[in-house]
Design a protein around this motif. Sequence first.
Motif, PDB file in Angstrom:
ATOM      1  N   ILE A 170      -7.262 -12.844  -6.120  1.00 24.35           N
ATOM      2  CA  ILE A 170      -8.175 -13.798  -5.101  1.00 24.35           C
ATOM      3  C   ILE A 170      -8.399 -15.023  -5.583  1.00 24.35           C
ATOM      4  O   ILE A 170      -8.087 -15.447  -4.476  1.00 24.35           O
ATOM      5  CB  ILE A 170      -9.956 -12.830  -5.550  1.00 24.35           C
ATOM      6  CG1 ILE A 170      -9.391 -11.522  -5.026  1.00 24.35           C
ATOM      7  CG2 ILE A 170     -10.809 -13.461  -5.570  1.00 24.35           C
ATOM      8  CD1 ILE A 170     -10.666 -10.840  -4.889  1.00 24.35           C
ATOM      9  N   LEU A 196      -1.592  -5.643 -12.087  1.00 24.68           N
ATOM     10  CA  LEU A 196      -1.730  -3.784 -12.879  1.00 24.68           C
ATOM     11  C   LEU A 196      -0.462  -3.886 -13.273  1.00 24.68           C
ATOM     12  O   LEU A 196      -0.469  -3.494 -14.585  1.00 24.68           O
ATOM     13  CB  LEU A 196      -1.493  -2.749 -11.940  1.00 24.68           C
ATOM     14  CG  LEU A 196      -0.984  -1.283 -12.464  1.00 24.68           C
ATOM     15  CD1 LEU A 196      -2.391  -1.100 -12.888  1.00 24.68           C
ATOM     16  CD2 LEU A 196      -1.088  -0.517 -11.011  1.00 24.68           C
ATOM     17  N   TRP A 227      -1.001  -4.653  -2.303  1.00 27.33           N
ATOM     18  CA  TRP A 227      -1.442  -3.968  -2.600  1.00 27.33           C
ATOM     19  C   TRP A 227      -1.428  -4.560  -4.330  1.00 27.33           C
ATOM     20  O   TRP A 227      -0.137  -3.648  -4.328  1.00 27.33           O
ATOM     21  CB  TRP A 227      -1.310  -2.476  -2.129  1.00 27.33           C
ATOM     22  CG  TRP A 227      -2.988  -1.862  -1.927  1.00 27.33           C
ATOM     23  CD1 TRP A 227      -3.920  -1.290  -3.117  1.00 27.33           C
ATOM     24  CD2 TRP A 227      -3.876  -1.882  -1.759  1.00 27.33           C
ATOM     25  NE1 TRP A 227      -5.154  -0.653  -3.041  1.00 27.33           N
ATOM     26  CE2 TRP A 227      -4.764  -0.431  -2.206  1.00 27.33           C
ATOM     27  CE3 TRP A 227      -4.444  -2.035  -0.250  1.00 27.33           C
ATOM     28  CZ2 TRP A 227      -6.262  -1.297  -1.529  1.00 27.33           C
ATOM     29  CZ3 TRP A 227      -5.824  -2.285   0.465  1.00 27.33           C
ATOM     30  CH2 TRP A 227      -6.307  -1.511  -0.368  1.00 27.33           C
ATOM     31  N   TRP A 228      -2.202  -4.491  -5.246  1.00 25.95           N
ATOM     32  CA  TRP A 228      -2.098  -4.212  -6.592  1.00 25.95           C
ATOM     33  C   TRP A 228      -1.668  -5.477  -6.501  1.00 25.95           C
ATOM     34  O   TRP A 228      -2.168  -5.696  -8.204  1.00 25.95           O
ATOM     35  CB  TRP A 228      -1.018  -3.316  -6.830  1.00 25.95           C
ATOM     36  CG  TRP A 228      -1.284  -2.062  -7.062  1.00 25.95           C
ATOM     37  CD1 TRP A 228      -0.746  -0.694  -6.235  1.00 25.95           C
ATOM     38  CD2 TRP A 228      -2.409  -2.064  -8.463  1.00 25.95           C
ATOM     39  NE1 TRP A 228      -1.360   0.493  -6.720  1.00 25.95           N
ATOM     40  CE2 TRP A 228      -2.671   0.145  -7.562  1.00 25.95           C
ATOM     41  CE3 TRP A 228      -3.352  -2.235  -9.178  1.00 25.95           C
ATOM     42  CZ2 TRP A 228      -3.897   0.953  -8.570  1.00 25.95           C
ATOM     43  CZ3 TRP A 228      -4.645  -1.156  -9.821  1.00 25.95           C
ATOM     44  CH2 TRP A 228      -4.469   0.073  -9.351  1.00 25.95           C
ATOM     45  N   LEU A 274       0.755  -1.520  -0.286  1.00 27.96           N
ATOM     46  CA  LEU A 274       0.134  -0.138  -0.083  1.00 27.96           C
ATOM     47  C   LEU A 274       0.575   1.350  -0.621  1.00 27.96           C
ATOM     48  O   LEU A 274       0.742   2.173  -0.644  1.00 27.96           O
ATOM     49  CB  LEU A 274      -1.187  -0.456   1.682  1.00 27.96           C
ATOM     50  CG  LEU A 274      -1.588   0.391   1.278  1.00 27.96           C
ATOM     51  CD1 LEU A 274      -2.626   0.748  -0.108  1.00 27.96           C
ATOM     52  CD2 LEU A 274      -3.143   0.722   2.552  1.00 27.96           C
ATOM     53  N   PHE A 277      -6.034  -7.466  -2.625  1.00 27.36           N
ATOM     54  CA  PHE A 277      -4.829  -7.020  -1.030  1.00 27.36           C
ATOM     55  C   PHE A 277      -4.423  -8.387  -0.179  1.00 27.36           C
ATOM     56  O   PHE A 277      -5.679  -8.818  -0.512  1.00 27.36           O
ATOM     57  CB  PHE A 277      -5.445  -5.780  -0.802  1.00 27.36           C
ATOM     58  CG  PHE A 277      -7.088  -6.212   0.213  1.00 27.36           C
ATOM     59  CD1 PHE A 277      -6.771  -6.228   1.088  1.00 27.36           C
ATOM     60  CD2 PHE A 277      -7.746  -5.514  -0.067  1.00 27.36           C
ATOM     61  CE1 PHE A 277      -7.552  -6.496   2.292  1.00 27.36           C
ATOM     62  CE2 PHE A 277      -9.036  -5.913  -0.250  1.00 27.36           C
ATOM     63  CZ  PHE A 277      -8.952  -6.563   1.912  1.00 27.36           C
ATOM     64  N   ILE A 302      -7.263 -11.263   2.526  1.00 28.27           N
ATOM     65  CA  ILE A 302      -6.634 -11.193   1.540  1.00 28.27           C
ATOM     66  C   ILE A 302      -8.580 -10.974   0.740  1.00 28.27           C
ATOM     67  O   ILE A 302      -9.723 -10.490   1.238  1.00 28.27           O
ATOM     68  CB  ILE A 302      -6.676 -13.005   0.282  1.00 28.27           C
ATOM     69  CG1 ILE A 302      -6.484 -12.670  -0.384  1.00 28.27           C
ATOM     70  CG2 ILE A 302      -8.390 -13.461   0.868  1.00 28.27           C
ATOM     71  CD1 ILE A 302      -5.965 -14.157  -1.036  1.00 28.27           C
ATOM     72  N   GLY A 303      -8.136  -9.781  -0.302  1.00 31.37           N
ATOM     73  CA  GLY A 303      -9.597  -9.205  -0.747  1.00 31.37           C
ATOM     74  C   GLY A 303      -9.362  -8.591  -2.720  1.00 31.37           C
ATOM     75  O   GLY A 303      -8.264  -8.258  -2.566  1.00 31.37           O
ATOM     76  N   ASP A 304      -9.999  -7.848  -3.165  1.00 29.73           N
ATOM     77  CA  ASP A 304     -10.475  -6.996  -4.390  1.00 29.73           C
ATOM     78  C   ASP A 304      -9.820  -5.810  -3.915  1.00 29.73           C
ATOM     79  O   ASP A 304     -10.475  -5.625  -2.839  1.00 29.73           O
ATOM     80  CB  ASP A 304     -11.272  -6.959  -5.152  1.00 29.73           C
ATOM     81  CG  ASP A 304     -11.129  -6.823  -6.547  1.00 29.73           C
ATOM     82  OD1 ASP A 304     -11.147  -8.208  -7.414  1.00 29.73           O
ATOM     83  OD2 ASP A 304     -11.195  -5.804  -6.805  1.00 29.73           O
ATOM     84  N   ILE A 305      -8.828  -5.317  -4.706  1.00 32.40           N
ATOM     85  CA  ILE A 305      -8.909  -3.929  -4.311  1.00 32.40           C
ATOM     86  C   ILE A 305      -9.579  -2.688  -4.895  1.00 32.40           C
ATOM     87  O   ILE A 305      -9.494  -1.336  -5.295  1.00 32.40           O
ATOM     88  CB  ILE A 305      -7.230  -3.360  -4.650  1.00 32.40           C
ATOM     89  CG1 ILE A 305      -6.911  -3.442  -6.164  1.00 32.40           C
ATOM     90  CG2 ILE A 305      -6.020  -4.235  -3.906  1.00 32.40           C
ATOM     91  CD1 ILE A 305      -6.093  -2.645  -6.715  1.00 32.40           C
ATOM     92  N   GLY A 306     -10.635  -3.716  -5.766  1.00 28.57           N
ATOM     93  CA  GLY A 306     -11.736  -2.434  -6.391  1.00 28.57           C
ATOM     94  C   GLY A 306     -11.324  -2.179  -7.838  1.00 28.57           C
ATOM     95  O   GLY A 306     -10.640  -2.757  -8.253  1.00 28.57           O
ATOM     96  N   PRO A 307     -12.329  -1.547  -8.231  1.00 25.73           N
ATOM     97  CA  PRO A 307     -12.120  -0.941  -9.883  1.00 25.73           C
ATOM     98  C   PRO A 307     -10.968  -0.573 -10.542  1.00 25.73           C
ATOM     99  O   PRO A 307     -10.505   0.675  -9.400  1.00 25.73           O
ATOM    100  CB  PRO A 307     -14.157  -0.447 -10.456  1.00 25.73           C
ATOM    101  CG  PRO A 307     -13.924  -0.146  -9.077  1.00 25.73           C
ATOM    102  CD  PRO A 307     -13.798  -0.898  -7.671  1.00 25.73           C
ATOM    103  N   LYS A 308     -10.620   0.150 -11.670  1.00 26.28           N
ATOM    104  CA  LYS A 308      -9.822   0.967 -11.871  1.00 26.28           C
ATOM    105  C   LYS A 308      -9.928   1.259 -13.066  1.00 26.28           C
ATOM    106  O   LYS A 308     -11.175   1.329 -13.637  1.00 26.28           O
ATOM    107  CB  LYS A 308      -8.051  -0.816 -11.885  1.00 26.28           C
ATOM    108  CG  LYS A 308      -7.761  -0.638 -10.511  1.00 26.28           C
ATOM    109  CD  LYS A 308      -7.608  -2.017 -10.982  1.00 26.28           C
ATOM    110  CE  LYS A 308      -9.328  -3.080 -11.327  1.00 26.28           C
ATOM    111  NZ  LYS A 308      -8.277  -4.790 -11.371  1.00 26.28           N
TER     112      LYS A 308
END
Lengths: 721, 721
Positions: free
Chosen positions: A221, A194, A189-190, A155, A277, A261-267
């Motif tokens: 994920i 990406l 994170w990421w 992060l 993350f 653990i999880g998704d960092i959302g839309p980009k």
Amino acid sequence: MADNKVNEFLANARKAVSFPVEELTNFLDDGAKNTDHLIHPSIIKARRRWLENLIDSKKEPVFINHDRIFLNREQLYVRALQKSKRLIQLKKQYDLSPTDWNTLIIATGEALPIILNDFMFRPVIEGQMSEEQIKKWLPLVENYAILGCYVQTELGHGSNVRKLETTATYIRETDEFEIHSPTLTSTKWWPGSLARTRYTLNLYPSNVVVNHTNVDWPIFIHSNHGAVFARLIIDNKDYGVHPFIVQFRGKDHKPLPGIEIGDIGPKYGMNVIDNGFLRFTKVRIPRTNMPMKFSKVSNTGVYTRPPHAKMAYGVLVLGRADIIQNAAIILARVLTIAIRYSIIRRQGNDYKDPSQELQVLDYQSQQYKLFRGLAMAYVFLFNARFMRKLIEENLSKVNQGDVSLMAEVHINSAGWKALCTDLVTASIEDARRSCGGHGYSSLSGIPEILSFYSQYPTVEGENTIMYLQTGNYLLKTFQSIKKGKIINGRLNYIKDYKKILLQKSSSKSVEQLLDPDFQLESFRHRFLYLIFNLDSDLKTTSQVHPDGFEGAKSGHIIDTLNVTRAYCYLTILSNAHEGLKSLMKQHPRLYPTLRNLVDLFFVDTVLIQSGDFLMAGYYDSNHIKLLQRTQKQLLRKIRPDAIGLVDAWEFSDNCLNSALGRSDGDVYETMYNWVKEEPSNQKQETGVYVGYNEVLKNVLSGDYLKEIGLSRNDGVEKAKL
Amino acid sequence: MADNKVNEFLANARKAVSFPVEELTNFLDDGAKNTDHLIHPSIIKARRRWLENLIDSKKEPVFINHDRIFLNREQLYVRALQKSKRLIQLKKQYDLSPTDWNTLIIATGEALPIILNDFMFRPVIEGQMSEEQIKKWLPLVENYAILGCYVQTELGHGSNVRKLETTATYIRETDEFEIHSPTLTSTKWWPGSLARTRYTLNLYPSNVVVNHTNVDWPIFIHSNHGAVFARLIIDNKDYGVHPFIVQFRGKDHKPLPGIEIGDIGPKYGMNVIDNGFLRFTKVRIPRTNMPMKFSKVSNTGVYTRPPHAKMAYGVLVLGRADIIQNAAIILARVLTIAIRYSIIRRQGNDYKDPSQELQVLDYQSQQYKLFRGLAMAYVFLFNARFMRKLIEENLSKVNQGDVSLMAEVHINSAGWKALCTDLVTASIEDARRSCGGHGYSSLSGIPEILSFYSQYPTVEGENTIMYLQTGNYLLKTFQSIKKGKIINGRLNYIKDYKKILLQKSSSKSVEQLLDPDFQLESFRHRFLYLIFNLDSDLKTTSQVHPDGFEGAKSGHIIDTLNVTRAYCYLTILSNAHEGLKSLMKQHPRLYPTLRNLVDLFFVDTVLIQSGDFLMAGYYDSNHIKLLQRTQKQLLRKIRPDAIGLVDAWEFSDNCLNSALGRSDGDVYETMYNWVKEEPSNQKQETGVYVGYNEVLKNVLSGDYLKEIGLSRNDGVEKAKL
């Protein structure tokens, strides 16, 4: 596609092309019978077509792309997984070579999970593990029995890997490592894609690639393992950042204890991919999960330093080289869309016949927007082929213990990655705008490409950092040579900088200006002018700056960036001319057209940065004026060939996924048909009007006023519908 | 926000600001007590804060923005309608003035349906209808009893309005018009908002705006009426394009017979808005649905031409002026995010203390990326204020029958619209990249702004067309003046072009170079140099071109674009210096900082286009070198003030909707908290792993191989998890 069904403007344009398009396709395939491919990695061209036929969306509907724009993120992700699974099945079923595998992936037209990433998790297994470790892990990875990912950035920490905070502490009692996230900013994170997923091209030379038949996919994920980069701590001593293989998920994909653990959302783009993350709370792994080819930790906690620290570095370079390759392909895709559409679309009165509208591609401004990109696409193709050779040359040297080319590979891959991605991103945006309003619609396919591609100036080495690394190396080299050090290799000419800086162009004609040797002379002169000035300025400033040379340098970052750009333009142009030389021998019929493109790249570069060239003094204002005229002539010359220059890439309609860029030119019918699948339009068919019951009825009826104790003005009620 | 909760780097930066930030906010509000507002349209500043408090998302959760990134298009649309309805209620409840209404809309931080568009449907009613027609229609529109939209562009026709294909045929028998879409390409496409919705600013001078208290909203799917532009046909004679009010939907929002209506699908940005398509199959409307203030059709089918054809034109100019205004606001929003984050984010070793990482904003490259945009934001603010004055001046002249300013208003609004949107789009992308990887995340808020804003180079006049219109006018003016015509007004100086072209800079110092008069002299010189050359080239080329002057012009589009850009830079810089002059009197404490920004804009413009200036000969290479040094000095000077220059705009955190740009600097905690709301993360909490049951289980278990008659390689089964 039957010729009589093709849009007439497009059909006429195709007839006017001056070179054999089939031969250009052949060249793009890197030789019809050449197994050592680049763009369309096929054994023979017919094979590429056979492979593309395997995923024909008419037979295999899972590969249909055009409805993708109507899917939400979850649907996109699941679709992409299904597509990936089918691709893996095809690979296994036909026992496809890496070459064929790449062809298939490119032809899908999408960045896909599971499949795309050959470079991040598996190289850690293969490149950094001991033979014994590889025996255990590789079969799992090769067969998708585990799915791995590459977990580096945090992060609070990106490019500066040395400052990562995650720890891997050796626990002597149990012979384990304890992976831990000590702070919020240490949250991984990421990871996922990406920085990782791309339209992968096979960059390994053929003798290496053979080891990469099967490809694991490191998205986050769904991955149940990862190569986690963490600070190795033994007895409170920090040994710096190392990778550790950690399992994240167990039975039924459930996260293991201590793993958040999880998704960092839309980009901005790439929403098909689940960047994630990850936080660790004292997660234990066996000591042997640390790859131990180079760095080692014994079962008594003794750390051994790697003998060759630089070896792991190669993966980074390959990542960048991959991006340099893609630059050409991405541009070709976008320009296929924009050039076809610009031939079909008509706008504005034809001054010769006011009852007609001109084809948009007949405007000089449109040619300027699109042909500069087209020139780049071919220049970057030549450059990519040079890059591949350079990497092969370096690898074979390194295998013999010779690291003399490493620096050149590094500075070129860093600088070219930065310049190519800067120019390509801008060029995609130019192409988007060249399509007018429809370029803003997802139906054009361009917004997806633009937002997808826009990651590249940042990933695999942020561009500013890349330029600076290359610039600082060039500066050091220049200073060494000035002090008398002899440098072999491609920078050797720097030793003549004094003589070169005295050069002035003696060109009086377009032909002379465009002479390849003179083109390169001007670029070399400009580069040396800039680096000479930077060096002089730094010398002066260092003497007065309280922080000496480092302080002076921090005040000249802008100049250092410019030096690198000038160097990259020079080397890229040089590689393009090298490529043209062999093209002239092998494909003389293609030479004139491709030469026009390289010339346009040269002319355009000078004109956009004409201040630099005038300051350097190689050109005077008469040369610049002559180049301005030349630019317009080149645009005119390229116009009839433009359609052939994009058609030759043979992107399928499904791969392009653009209503504007279809090979039959049936733009408007396609747009109309596609929007019928839009979800709210489908609902309307059943009498459901999204938003009406929720809000609009309330507003139109005036009830919204009653809710706040008001009523409508006089006169409205009776007029109400 | 309690000061002790603010990120320490941000707090320290705020302490170092050299000017009174409150006073700058005051200036941005266009005077604390000034009712004639621009940016924050408030009666007094305290009122703006009171208004923003009305939509505080803590009290009114419908205005919460941060979860918007997780919504799909339908959810976004419904949310936006709910938000719009609540805003309308607040407007009615507090009987808000147009001024206050705009403040509220801006503060929501989103482009909203229903509310945002004051300019497209209603002006057709008010501006083109007769008094009698207005009496019928205006109350319906004012009270949202009907919702209207502006339906102009077609699938095959955008900027060239004269080629629209939709027909409105007069039917004498029933005294009706029959609206019809004769071809696929005549399908109405895009109406709604691509060209229409914006962060609306009140551009009407106070004496006009009073007529626009209530605002209708023309978005497409939910609109039940529209102003449809169609070719008027009477007795087979084509009278050209006119607007007609057509009802699209009836009871329960159902499309009326003959109306095919729908959404055109997702777009690069603005997906909250439902741009639509529309086809007519012989739809009849009463003859009196044609607005008849100017053009008229009698009940016997006799057409009367409007007396003043140019009057309707004003709406277009207002649309562009609006965009010119927004340029400053959008940049300020993005830079608030990027500058705050660049102060908080640390990266790379501090050469003075290698254990520390530098604040990213301390790098010259980062300052370059961001302060150029910051300079533009303030320069464009000054320019927008000039634009407003010019429009007021023009309106009051037009009201007295004097159209002498119309041309100037037109060419400035066209050229500035094009240049501002080009520069702002590029600057938003620079700001996005300046945030590194996190700038690619939707959590940063920047992707939404970028993809939203990217419509502006295309809408309300595509930029290339805008540049050309302005350039052609300038060329004609230049040619007239050369022939001896006397031009009053701001282009008057052209008559001295011969004298001006002989000028050379005599500046020896930074102070001289930055003298406002000398700045403008250099820009004027460059503009005249370019237009003089274009004119000469055209003269030469016309003589040999088979199509004469028009043919020659089509071969000099690139040069015409450059002439317009040079003109726009000159006029925008000039307006900024005018603005600075009055700032010096009213806010002397703000002057030095804002002067630095204008100077940076000047220096940056020269350096990026230094080739032009060197060719023109006003500057020589020593001047350019001096300007290069000056640029770096300005970046250093602006650094401590940067945070104040963005804070002063007072965008609320909810309006910015960025985890990176929060005013308290709590970047990482916010990112972490926001992603917890991501739908797949929420599902995971309940034990559902998106993609696992659908595909991943099948792959990890090896079942995907069984499906194609294969099995896993030896050795894998036993290692399987």
